[in-house]
Design a protein around this motif. Sequence first.
Motif, PDB file in Angstrom:
ATOM      1  N   GLU A   4      27.622   8.280 -17.748  1.00  0.00           N
ATOM      2  CA  GLU A   4      28.110   9.645 -17.950  1.00  0.00           C
ATOM      3  C   GLU A   4      28.075  10.452 -16.663  1.00  0.00           C
ATOM      4  N   LYS A   5      27.902   9.780 -15.534  1.00  0.00           N
ATOM      5  CA  LYS A   5      27.854  10.434 -14.237  1.00  0.00           C
ATOM      6  C   LYS A   5      29.142  10.158 -13.466  1.00  0.00           C
ATOM      7  N   LEU A   6      29.694  11.190 -12.823  1.00  0.00           N
ATOM      8  CA  LEU A   6      30.908  11.069 -12.027  1.00  0.00           C
ATOM      9  C   LEU A   6      30.628  11.551 -10.613  1.00  0.00           C
ATOM     10  N   THR A   7      31.085  10.774  -9.625  1.00  0.00           N
ATOM     11  CA  THR A   7      30.970  11.176  -8.229  1.00  0.00           C
ATOM     12  C   THR A   7      32.368  11.290  -7.640  1.00  0.00           C
ATOM     13  N   MET A  25      30.807  15.474  -4.626  1.00  0.00           N
ATOM     14  CA  MET A  25      30.430  16.319  -5.746  1.00  0.00           C
ATOM     15  C   MET A  25      29.906  15.416  -6.849  1.00  0.00           C
ATOM     16  N   GLU A  26      28.694  15.708  -7.328  1.00  0.00           N
ATOM     17  CA  GLU A  26      28.071  14.930  -8.401  1.00  0.00           C
ATOM     18  C   GLU A  26      28.201  15.720  -9.706  1.00  0.00           C
ATOM     19  N   LEU A  27      28.659  15.027 -10.769  1.00  0.00           N
ATOM     20  CA  LEU A  27      28.885  15.691 -12.049  1.00  0.00           C
ATOM     21  C   LEU A  27      28.341  14.847 -13.191  1.00  0.00           C
ATOM     22  N   SER A  28      28.102  15.494 -14.332  1.00  0.00           N
ATOM     23  CA  SER A  28      27.661  14.815 -15.550  1.00  0.00           C
ATOM     24  C   SER A  28      28.544  15.269 -16.704  1.00  0.00           C
ATOM     25  N   GLU A  29      28.845  14.319 -17.610  1.00  0.00           N
ATOM     26  CA  GLU A  29      29.647  14.686 -18.777  1.00  0.00           C
ATOM     27  C   GLU A  29      28.881  15.694 -19.629  1.00  0.00           C
ATOM     28  N   GLU A  30      29.573  16.756 -19.989  1.00  0.00           N
ATOM     29  CA  GLU A  30      28.950  17.853 -20.732  1.00  0.00           C
ATOM     30  C   GLU A  30      29.148  17.646 -22.220  1.00  0.00           C
ATOM     31  N   LYS A  31      28.059  17.597 -22.970  1.00  0.00           N
ATOM     32  CA  LYS A  31      28.146  17.427 -24.410  1.00  0.00           C
ATOM     33  C   LYS A  31      28.593  18.726 -25.076  1.00  0.00           C
ATOM     34  N   ALA A  32      29.290  18.567 -26.192  1.00  0.00           N
ATOM     35  CA  ALA A  32      29.801  19.744 -26.896  1.00  0.00           C
ATOM     36  C   ALA A  32      28.679  20.533 -27.546  1.00  0.00           C
ATOM     37  N   ALA A  33      28.714  21.841 -27.380  1.00  0.00           N
ATOM     38  CA  ALA A  33      27.743  22.718 -28.034  1.00  0.00           C
ATOM     39  C   ALA A  33      28.055  22.799 -29.527  1.00  0.00           C
ATOM     40  N   ASP A  34      27.079  23.139 -30.317  1.00  0.00           N
ATOM     41  CA  ASP A  34      27.279  23.320 -31.751  1.00  0.00           C
ATOM     42  C   ASP A  34      28.010  24.632 -32.012  1.00  0.00           C
ATOM     43  N   LEU A  35      28.983  24.589 -32.912  1.00  0.00           N
ATOM     44  CA  LEU A  35      29.666  25.823 -33.302  1.00  0.00           C
ATOM     45  C   LEU A  35      28.687  26.762 -33.991  1.00  0.00           C
ATOM     46  N   ALA A  37      37.270   8.907  -7.162  1.00  0.00           N
ATOM     47  CA  ALA A  37      36.388   9.080  -8.313  1.00  0.00           C
ATOM     48  C   ALA A  37      35.648   7.791  -8.627  1.00  0.00           C
ATOM     49  N   LYS A  38      34.343   7.910  -8.876  1.00  0.00           N
ATOM     50  CA  LYS A  38      33.530   6.764  -9.268  1.00  0.00           C
ATOM     51  C   LYS A  38      32.693   7.172 -10.461  1.00  0.00           C
ATOM     52  N   LEU A  39      32.847   6.416 -11.554  1.00  0.00           N
ATOM     53  CA  LEU A  39      32.156   6.742 -12.790  1.00  0.00           C
ATOM     54  C   LEU A  39      31.051   5.730 -13.049  1.00  0.00           C
ATOM     55  N   VAL A  72      38.537  10.407 -16.261  1.00  0.00           N
ATOM     56  CA  VAL A  72      38.018  11.696 -15.806  1.00  0.00           C
ATOM     57  C   VAL A  72      38.742  12.872 -16.442  1.00  0.00           C
ATOM     58  N   THR A  73      39.943  12.661 -16.986  1.00  0.00           N
ATOM     59  CA  THR A  73      40.710  13.765 -17.544  1.00  0.00           C
ATOM     60  C   THR A  73      40.288  14.055 -18.983  1.00  0.00           C
ATOM     61  N   GLY A  74      40.444  15.318 -19.372  1.00  0.00           N
ATOM     62  CA  GLY A  74      40.114  15.704 -20.735  1.00  0.00           C
ATOM     63  C   GLY A  74      38.635  15.712 -21.035  1.00  0.00           C
ATOM     64  N   VAL A  75      37.805  15.688 -20.011  1.00  0.00           N
ATOM     65  CA  VAL A  75      36.346  15.689 -20.181  1.00  0.00           C
ATOM     66  C   VAL A  75      35.771  16.945 -19.526  1.00  0.00           C
ATOM     67  N   ALA A  76      34.847  17.598 -20.204  1.00  0.00           N
ATOM     68  CA  ALA A  76      34.163  18.742 -19.592  1.00  0.00           C
ATOM     69  C   ALA A  76      33.021  18.203 -18.749  1.00  0.00           C
ATOM     70  N   TRP A  77      33.090  18.461 -17.435  1.00  0.00           N
ATOM     71  CA  TRP A  77      32.072  17.960 -16.508  1.00  0.00           C
ATOM     72  C   TRP A  77      31.172  19.097 -16.052  1.00  0.00           C
ATOM     73  N   SER A  78      29.878  18.877 -16.137  1.00  0.00           N
ATOM     74  CA  SER A  78      28.896  19.808 -15.597  1.00  0.00           C
ATOM     75  C   SER A  78      28.622  19.404 -14.151  1.00  0.00           C
TER      76      SER A  78
END
Length: 284
Positions: free
Chosen positions: A137-140, A149-159, A132-134, A46-52
């Motif tokens: 790409e979904k985290l609860t 709290m329900e979350l989804s891994e956020e993909k990186a936007a294009d520069l 935490a339950k993964l 769960v660490t180092g990941v941008a979660w939406s």
Amino acid sequence: MRTQRMTLSVSVLALLTLAACGTESGSGSGKGSGEGGDSVQSDVPVTGVAWSVDSVTVGGKKTEAPEGARLEIDPKGRATADFGCNHIGVDARVKGDRITLGKPVTTQMACDEDIEKFEKAAIDAMGGELTAKLSGEKLTLTKEGGHTMELSEEKAADLVGTRWAVTTLISGETATTVPADLPKERAPHLTFADDGTVRGNSGCNSFSGKATVKGSTIVFGSTAGTRKMCPEAEMETERAVLAALSGPTTYTIKGSTLTLTAEGGKGIGATAATPGSGNSSQHG
């Protein structure tokens, strides 16, 4: 809109604690030193990941998250969040599938009533000890009493091709949020183009210039722009933005957040106005 400007530690803001280089999104577990020298270790990555943030459920009532709500747990022992209104930072200890969060530190901005209600529910859901339950790409995240709290891994936007709205001004070890009451037409932003140029607005004047991207570095050339004079708050923002767009800078993208840091510690944090289509491959 009433806004209280606050000076915060860089570690308080999600976009200022990014550990990845370039556009790595990083989905593995993180290890580092938390408060009191405790290690941050996680069997659930769960660490180092941008979660939406998708939704929160408090007291049996489920509420969908506003667009842009996000949470990140830094490998060094800090969780940061934005639930649509304020920037929130909190100490975090991660061990196994358990996450223990301390007392949140938050900016104090007045926002839309519905967003404020969601923010309050989200803060209630993320306090204390969570499980935490993964699943893919979904985290609860579940708190005792049934708050989730329900979350989804956020993909990186294009520069390149993304309109980046500047939200944070960095100076060494401190950062300030961009005043929310700046005129909309002069809100600081920038866009990188395929032809190696960058253009946008620095808070008062529009600008354009060269930007060469190589790996995790962007080298900014001289910029040209309009020469209007604006109120001091806007000119102060402009000076800070232009200082970050000078010479070689390092950049990171985590989810929809871009951080640019120039030599001397000057920098900016920005958010993708329109989510990218995936991990950026534009490295020059």
